[in-house]
Design an enzyme around this catalytic site. Structure first.
Site, PDB file in Angstrom:
ATOM      1  N   ASP A   1       4.921  -2.887  11.703  1.00 45.52           N
ATOM      2  CA  ASP A   1       3.478  -2.608  11.793  1.00 45.52           C
ATOM      3  C   ASP A   1       2.957  -2.565  13.231  1.00 45.52           C
ATOM      4  O   ASP A   1       2.028  -1.822  13.550  1.00 45.52           O
ATOM      5  CB  ASP A   1       2.648  -3.593  10.938  1.00 45.52           C
ATOM      6  CG  ASP A   1       2.975  -5.058  11.191  1.00 45.52           C
ATOM      7  OD1 ASP A   1       3.879  -5.339  12.005  1.00 45.52           O
ATOM      8  OD2 ASP A   1       2.325  -5.922  10.570  1.00 45.52           O
TER       9      ASP A   1
ATOM     10  N   SER B   1       7.057  -4.903   7.594  1.00 42.99           N
ATOM     11  CA  SER B   1       6.615  -5.750   8.709  1.00 42.99           C
ATOM     12  C   SER B   1       7.261  -7.120   8.702  1.00 42.99           C
ATOM     13  O   SER B   1       6.598  -8.155   8.525  1.00 42.99           O
ATOM     14  CB  SER B   1       5.100  -5.841   8.695  1.00 42.99           C
ATOM     15  OG  SER B   1       4.587  -4.537   8.712  1.00 42.99           O
TER      16      SER B   1
ATOM     17  N   ARG C   1       0.827  -1.211   0.000  1.00 42.02           N
ATOM     18  CA  ARG C   1       0.000   0.000   0.000  1.00 42.02           C
ATOM     19  C   ARG C   1       0.856   1.254   0.000  1.00 42.02           C
ATOM     20  O   ARG C   1       1.938   1.279   0.581  1.00 42.02           O
ATOM     21  CB  ARG C   1      -0.896   0.036   1.239  1.00 42.02           C
ATOM     22  CG  ARG C   1      -2.016  -0.984   1.210  1.00 42.02           C
ATOM     23  CD  ARG C   1      -2.992  -0.752   2.335  1.00 42.02           C
ATOM     24  NE  ARG C   1      -2.312  -0.449   3.579  1.00 42.02           N
ATOM     25  CZ  ARG C   1      -2.800   0.312   4.533  1.00 42.02           C
ATOM     26  NH1 ARG C   1      -3.981   0.870   4.415  1.00 42.02           N
ATOM     27  NH2 ARG C   1      -2.141   0.522   5.646  1.00 42.02           N
TER      28      ARG C   1
HETATM   29  C1  BGC Z   1       6.845 -10.355  11.208  1.00 37.16           C
HETATM   30  C2  BGC Z   1       6.630  -9.154  12.114  1.00 37.16           C
HETATM   31  C3  BGC Z   1       5.289  -8.529  11.840  1.00 37.16           C
HETATM   32  C4  BGC Z   1       4.183  -9.578  11.925  1.00 37.16           C
HETATM   33  C5  BGC Z   1       2.804  -9.006  11.637  1.00 37.16           C
HETATM   34  C6  BGC Z   1       5.657 -11.302  11.275  1.00 37.16           C
HETATM   35  O1  BGC Z   1       5.803 -12.318  10.330  1.00 37.16           O
HETATM   36  O2  BGC Z   1       8.009 -11.042  11.557  1.00 37.16           O
HETATM   37  O3  BGC Z   1       7.658  -8.211  11.946  1.00 37.16           O
HETATM   38  O4  BGC Z   1       5.066  -7.517  12.774  1.00 37.16           O
HETATM   39  O5  BGC Z   1       4.444 -10.608  10.993  1.00 37.16           O
HETATM   40  O6  BGC Z   1       2.717  -8.444  10.381  1.00 37.16           O
END
Ligand code: BGC
Length: 457
Positions: free
Chosen positions: A196, A142, A78
């Site tokens: 995130d 994320s 996004r």
């Molecule tokens: C990632 C995190 C992320 C989470 C939610 C996980 O797979 O390692 O960094 O915050 O997913 O998106």
């Protein structure tokens, strides 16, 4: 896959319930293990919880400015513009979503970042954004990143099915900058690299100052919270007064015993041996666990007997998704018409009410464990911050599983009641919408203003 006494489906379901059950005692043990791992992670010792410093504290609510936010973390990418008015109001005048083709998720890092830069280019053009002005940008990335500052960090490992080569161990901000330059986008100044969960905490605390935990329960799962700098031994800072948000990366917690279905899922995943908790809790995997259970039931001739088409359909990995589970568990009609529609849509006809009921039941078993484990992880972080739950805590949560899966949040709240009785009323789970967009912009504003202050000083 599991040893169940021969007999009717009922025997099997009892064994299944046992195999997936998470008792109150299991949760209490998990909380203790979680605390040990958190402590080790903060100290810099080997731990399944990475406890990553974010180099930012909670926002104050008076952040101001206009930002571009990028959000990479699931199957869609996004781009947004976000305006903060300085009085705690956040607006999103423009937002675009781009599906990430598998060839970029699983190809080379260069092709993935070129795709990202291309989307930014399209967004700038479509929204007539002035390329002669510099725009501050927040990059919500994320995945586990070893941050070295608010605007720099190296990818530790991909999760959630991404495998793009040449990114692990590299600074993702550099990769983004290089890709933008390759297509001559020079009007972007990357201000903040944000997980995130951190954006979710920022967005949550904007509307509620008691929000001190940011959680994602979507494609992946994770959380961040506010830690005292004096507890962050591994962080090399002169001044240990104050607080910083810590990204726990709890999806990698490895002290919950996997069952045979979990082990089978792990073996065929792109990251075997990692992200155990995420594989039991998050939306990327729940449908697949349910499918493995279903195939086991089919193999034992306890469900969908003499329905070769159904067996063939569910044979395929990924053929049953968590959103299908949500639909099935949400079907409250007496004859499970929603389940019928789902099956018919996939060419599976004339299924008995008994089979549909069993199908729904197995989905419930898998998702209940996920909700209980999610609540256990939340409880662990809350009691790390406040062992006797003296204060009120708002948990800002985002993600499709929390938002859309029927009964998920109630099942989590039930765990708090089991563990803390009346005190559980001090814990409020609140949907903190769009941390990766709004929250990330707030973080970028904090970062931009501290950057300006550093320059002034
Ligand atoms: C990632 C995190 C992320 C989470 C939610 C996980 O797979 O390692 O960094 O915050 O997913 O998106």
């Amino acid at each position: 896959m599991i040893s169940a006494p021969p007999g009717d489906g009922e025997d099997f379901f009892s064994s299944l319930e046992k195999v997936f059950s998470i008792s109150e005692n299991d949760i209490r043990v998990m909380i203790e293990d979680f605390h040990v791992e958190m402590g080790k992670g903060l100290f810099g010792d080997k731990s399944s919880l990475k406890m990553i410093p974010s180099f930012i504290d909670k926002p104050k609510g008076n952040e101001k400015g206009e930002f571009v936010a990028l959000d990479l973390g699931g199957t869609n990418f996004r781009v947004l513009t976000v305006i903060l008015d300085g009085k705690g109001n956040v607006t999103v005048p423009a937002a675009s979503e781009f599906a990430i083709p598998r060839k970029h998720m699983r190809g080379t890092g260069v092709s993935l970042f070129d795709f990202i830069a291309g989307c930014v280019d399209t967004f700038l053009t479509e929204n007539h954004i002035d390329r002669n002005k510099t725009h501050d940008l927040a990059f919500t990335f994320s995945f586990p990143v070893e941050q070295t500052s608010i605007a720099a960090g190296k990818l530790i490992a991909w999760t959630k099915g991404f495998t793009a080569t040449g990114v692990q161990g590299r600074d993702v901000m550099v990769l983004l900058n290089e890709a933008l330059k390759r297509i001559d986008i020079r009007c972007i100044h990357i201000t903040a690299l944000v997980n995130d969960t951190v954006g979710t905490l920022a967005a949550g605390s904007y509307s509620d100052p008691a929000c001190d935990l940011g959680v994602i329960m979507g494609t992946g799962t994770n959380a961040c919270y506010r830690e005292a700098l004096s507890n962050m031994e591994k962080l090399n800072v002169a001044d240990r007064n104050g607080h910083m948000i810590v990204n726990i990366e709890w999806g990698n917690f490895d002290k919950v015993k996997p069952n045979a279905y979990d082990r089978s899922l792990d073996k065929t995943s792109v990251n075997p041996g990692a992200m155990y908790l995420e594989k039991m809790v998050s939306g990327m995997y729940l449908g697949e666990i349910a499918r493995l259970v279903l195939m086991d039931l089919i193999g034992r001739e306890l469900i969908l007997v003499n329905k070769p088409h159904a067996a063939q359909y569910f044979q395929e990995r990924g053929s049953f998704k968590t959103e299908d589970m949500s639909l099935i568990e949400g079907d409250k009609t007496g004859r499970l018409e929603g389940v019928t529609l789902f099956l018919e849509r996939n060419g599976i006809l004339n299924i008995s009410l008994r089979d549909k009921t069993q199908f729904k039941r197995l989905c419930g078993i898998v998702s209940s464990r996920a909700a209980r484990l999610g609540a256990a992880a939340i409880s662990a972080v809350l009691t790390w911050m406040d062992p006797n739950l003296k204060d009120r805590h708002t948990v800002g949560i985002d993600g499709s599983l929390f938002e859309k899966h029927p009964g998920f949040s109630t099942k989590m709240t039930d765990v708090f009641k089991e563990l803390y009785g009346q005190k559980s009323e001090k814990i409020a789970l609140v949907h903190s919408k769009d941390g990766s967009g709004r929250g990330a912009a707030v973080i970028a504003a904090v970062a931009a203003s501290s950057e300006r202050n550093t320059k002034i000083n």
